[in-house]
Motif scaffolding. Structure first.
Motif, mmCIF file in Angstrom:
data_model
loop_
_atom_site.group_PDB
_atom_site.id
_atom_site.type_symbol
_atom_site.label_atom_id
_atom_site.label_comp_id
_atom_site.label_asym_id
_atom_site.label_seq_id
_atom_site.Cartn_x
_atom_site.Cartn_y
_atom_site.Cartn_z
ATOM 1 N N UNK A 66 58.350 63.492 64.811
ATOM 2 C CA UNK A 66 58.920 63.744 65.986
ATOM 3 C C UNK A 66 60.368 63.954 66.213
ATOM 4 N N UNK A 67 60.951 64.352 65.159
ATOM 5 C CA UNK A 67 62.086 64.949 65.442
ATOM 6 C C UNK A 67 62.293 66.426 66.287
ATOM 7 N N UNK A 68 61.439 67.419 65.895
ATOM 8 C CA UNK A 68 61.332 68.373 66.576
ATOM 9 C C UNK A 68 62.564 69.464 66.874
ATOM 10 N N UNK A 99 55.912 66.924 74.627
ATOM 11 C CA UNK A 99 56.800 65.906 75.410
ATOM 12 C C UNK A 99 56.221 64.553 75.388
ATOM 13 N N UNK A 143 64.962 68.269 73.959
ATOM 14 C CA UNK A 143 64.440 69.657 73.820
ATOM 15 C C UNK A 143 65.600 70.381 73.323
ATOM 16 N N UNK A 152 54.612 63.241 72.988
ATOM 17 C CA UNK A 152 54.786 62.822 71.651
ATOM 18 C C UNK A 152 56.385 62.527 71.112
ATOM 19 N N UNK A 153 57.059 62.770 72.139
ATOM 20 C CA UNK A 153 58.739 62.704 72.018
ATOM 21 C C UNK A 153 59.053 63.615 71.082
ATOM 22 N N UNK A 154 58.377 64.822 70.577
ATOM 23 C CA UNK A 154 58.642 65.748 69.625
ATOM 24 C C UNK A 154 59.834 66.633 70.150
ATOM 25 N N UNK A 160 53.023 59.713 65.433
ATOM 26 C CA UNK A 160 52.954 58.604 66.492
ATOM 27 C C UNK A 160 52.057 57.469 65.636
ATOM 28 N N UNK A 211 64.826 59.119 75.776
ATOM 29 C CA UNK A 211 63.421 59.050 75.233
ATOM 30 C C UNK A 211 63.146 59.732 73.730
ATOM 31 N N UNK A 212 64.140 60.214 73.240
ATOM 32 C CA UNK A 212 64.351 60.881 72.037
ATOM 33 C C UNK A 212 63.319 61.944 71.813
ATOM 34 N N UNK A 213 63.175 62.489 73.136
ATOM 35 C CA UNK A 213 62.606 64.021 73.090
ATOM 36 C C UNK A 213 63.395 65.011 72.638
#
Lengths: 258, 258, 258, 258
Positions: free
Chosen positions: B158-160, A155, D161, A157-159, B183, D157-159
């Motif tokens: 950080x796409x994930x 979270x 999920x 690391x915004x991944x 990062x 936040x570009x996270x």
């Protein structure tokens, strides 16, 4: 007693109370003990909370402009009132960060790196504790401390893989805090690199460096020498005020403006 | 022998040991050979590890302040001790990066771009190897090298997506390392652009450029000429020390402060 | 004919070939026509490819140092050879971006904003086409153009929900390209903001602004006036070389060093 | 009446219309009332829309170069025409942001922080409303306002999920807007940190600070004093134009170039 003095006196007691809280809360969430130890930990958490409450009330009383202090310290109010809701108790750790930050106040790049690393690890740790506490109670998918730490790193690391995501309100509030911290983390890392690169690139070619105060001082010395030459040529000369400059707003010869 | 000399001597042997490790580990993970080849690869990995162990011990012995060296080189200790755990062996590659970084030490923008591209590709490659090694053993969803590379790219950027995510402890430790690298990658890319844009924007309008050392030097030459004029008017003049400046802290005429 | 001249001649033909390719490929992927129209589109794609092949070969022949040109233009080779694999044909669009970039070469902030916006939209569009082409053939979950556009936006912004993710090798290669573009996009956006904020903050307090070339020029004028005063006092004076400065490394009065 | 005056007159009415829209739309989406209240809210939304339509038409009529105004205000056209599609009505809030931005025009760092925080919260809020409106109608997985807020934060936040993701066209358009805002948010946060760090690092070592306008002014004062000394030595002296400088392009003594 002034507010300033009270703050200096209470700085370290508050850090101790934060650390006490951190240890007690860690054991409570990770070990989840019952019986006497569980009761003792709960008591310690209340003691820690009491310390913060006392500090808040005394600070409010001592503040010269109480209403203004109240409005500019709404966040402190939140750290005192919100922890009634158990997992939000982690807000108290913010006090720890604030004291650390004051220490790192003379922000040179090295200190920024140390502070950011420390703050990030602390945030990940306490957010993991709080999310585990909230999600385990609410039946979420985050059920071990290892999972919680993993989730916190994805979270901040915004991944955001999404293999684990909070479903309770409290867990989500903590998650949003962590996401915003992640944005700040990225900002600080980038800014530190940027400041470093800008310096390196300009250092590469000396004659294209910006003129510094030292260069200007060197010039001033040479002009002073010139004046000495002139006065030596005409020792008894009396000089009135210098002729006015074109720009009437030019300040006096003080080389270090506010 | 001094630590400095030892470091110069061992720079390239350590790079060779890193590359040896990289090749042997790649074959071991991707081809997964049995029998004699498998045993040979395992031996090579131990030889590579031995090289690093010897370097660590000798460096520690040669260091003037051993305790201080130990504390400031905890990471090196980790690259020697942790690889006992197989997939964490990739930490050894960090040595390769360190040597590369030393080469790119005179960091102009072009070198930064080359170094960052190289480091990113190397990190993605070794993280893919290590995650594949860990997850295949632990029954995770990452089971081919292609999947591992794909996962590594979604993580470092950080796409994930979360279509693939590690479930073993070792895989997750590697993942966190990759996220933090992501990062840093973002930070360096942004900072490089920023330094470039700042330069372009200021170059646009010459008269608004910052005054450079060259400009100040030009001024100094003109003041020197003025003094020459004055002395020519009064050849036998002897000038004492220049009159004191308003600011007593002004440095001497050295135009290049530390 | 020189390489330079060839490049000027072929700039616009290559843009036309890129646009031709873009239109034909769009129709082919989105409408997926059969029969005569399908065959015509396929022919147009081959014509576009041929144009690029001819340009590559002629450029290589005209280059003064062929081997060096070959090594520094590996990317151009890729755009010519790789499109044999159908969805990677989008690489050809990079030529369009290169020409646009050359136009935006005098990079002031406004031009950067326009170029980045255009490049981002173009990248999202062609990546969507290519991923749709690859995934539809490979049985992936991205099966309509709307889905592809949506996926491309979640990828270039590094959000990565993971509701849609490519599963084919070609789709994933395109995705990685899009992710790296996303990092670059973020870098440029941030850098542009940074340059703007730095300017605004320094503009706020005039006396703390960096001294500019204009300020130094004003100083030079005043020193010149002083010299005029001196010479007027002693018209027939002949001045030899100026007295040496304290710093023997000080350059001559040339204000613009290399 | 001029366009300039019209804009000053309508600034606050438009803000009121935006706020009216915001409140009415919030109640409509979150409470989803039927009967009289529902009809009243719908009416209010139309009144708000009408205000924007009138403003657009009058501005277009008053503009000195109507065609140019039309082309440079396509976004305003969109806020008037697109809201016919219900969830896109949120575009109207952009007007609110525009007025806020004009207020924060003298962008010092503090104002940027306040404006960005406000804009982010407002964006998250209205995007949540709009997505909820669109997805609930389209049968998506976002079905409560809490879910919508949570989704909006993971997106900006570009996270990402991916536990919740829009499936309707309108929801996805809003999501893309939010993602791009997230990139901008990150850019501004980073840039603000960068500007702050650059300032702190340079403040650390005074003699390496860039020479400021104040320093140059101090130099000018000293040169002026020198001239006074010279003129005092030779009161009746008449000085012609100063001798030409080496660099013929040097501007006159104006120290503040455009």
């Amino acid at each position: 007693m002034t507010l300033e003095r009270w703050r200096r006196i209470t700085d370290w007691p508050l850090v101790v109370a934060s650390l006490l809280f951190l240890v007690a809360y860690s054991i409570q969430v990770i070990v989840d003990p019952r019986g006497d130890l569980g009761a003792l930990l709960e008591d310690l958490l209340w003691v820690s909370w009491g310390t913060f409450l006392v500090d808040y009330v005394v600070s409010l009383v001592l503040a010269p402009q109480r209403w203004r202090w109240f409005l500019t310290h709404l966040f402190n109010l939140a750290t005192v009132v919100l922890p009634m809701i158990r997992p939000l108790r982690v807000l108290r750790v913010v006090t720890l960060l604030t004291v650390l930050q004051r220490t790192a106040g003379r922000a040179v790049r090295g200190q920024i790196v140390i502070y950011v690393t420390g703050a990030t690890l602390l945030l990940v740790y306490v957010a993991s504790l709080a999310v585990l506490d909230a999600e385990r109670a609410g039946g979420g998918s985050i059920s071990t401390f290892g999972d919680a730490i993993w989730w916190a790193f994805t979270t901040i690391t915004t991944v955001g893989y999404g293999d684990l995501a909070p479903i309770t309100l409290q867990g989500r509030v903590i998650a949003v805090g962590l996401m915003l911290s992640g944005i700040a983390l990225l900002g600080v890392v980038t800014a530190t690199f940027a400041s470093w690169i800008v310096e390196k690139v300009s250092a590469e070619n000396t004659s294209r460096q910006a003129a510094t105060v030292a260069h200007v001082d060197a010039l001033r010395s040479e002009i002073a020498e010139l004046r000495a030459v002139l006065l030596a040529m005409n020792p008894g000369l009396h000089v009135a005020d210098p002729a006015p400059l074109e720009d009437p707003e030019a300040p006096s010869a003080d080389p270090a403006p506010s």
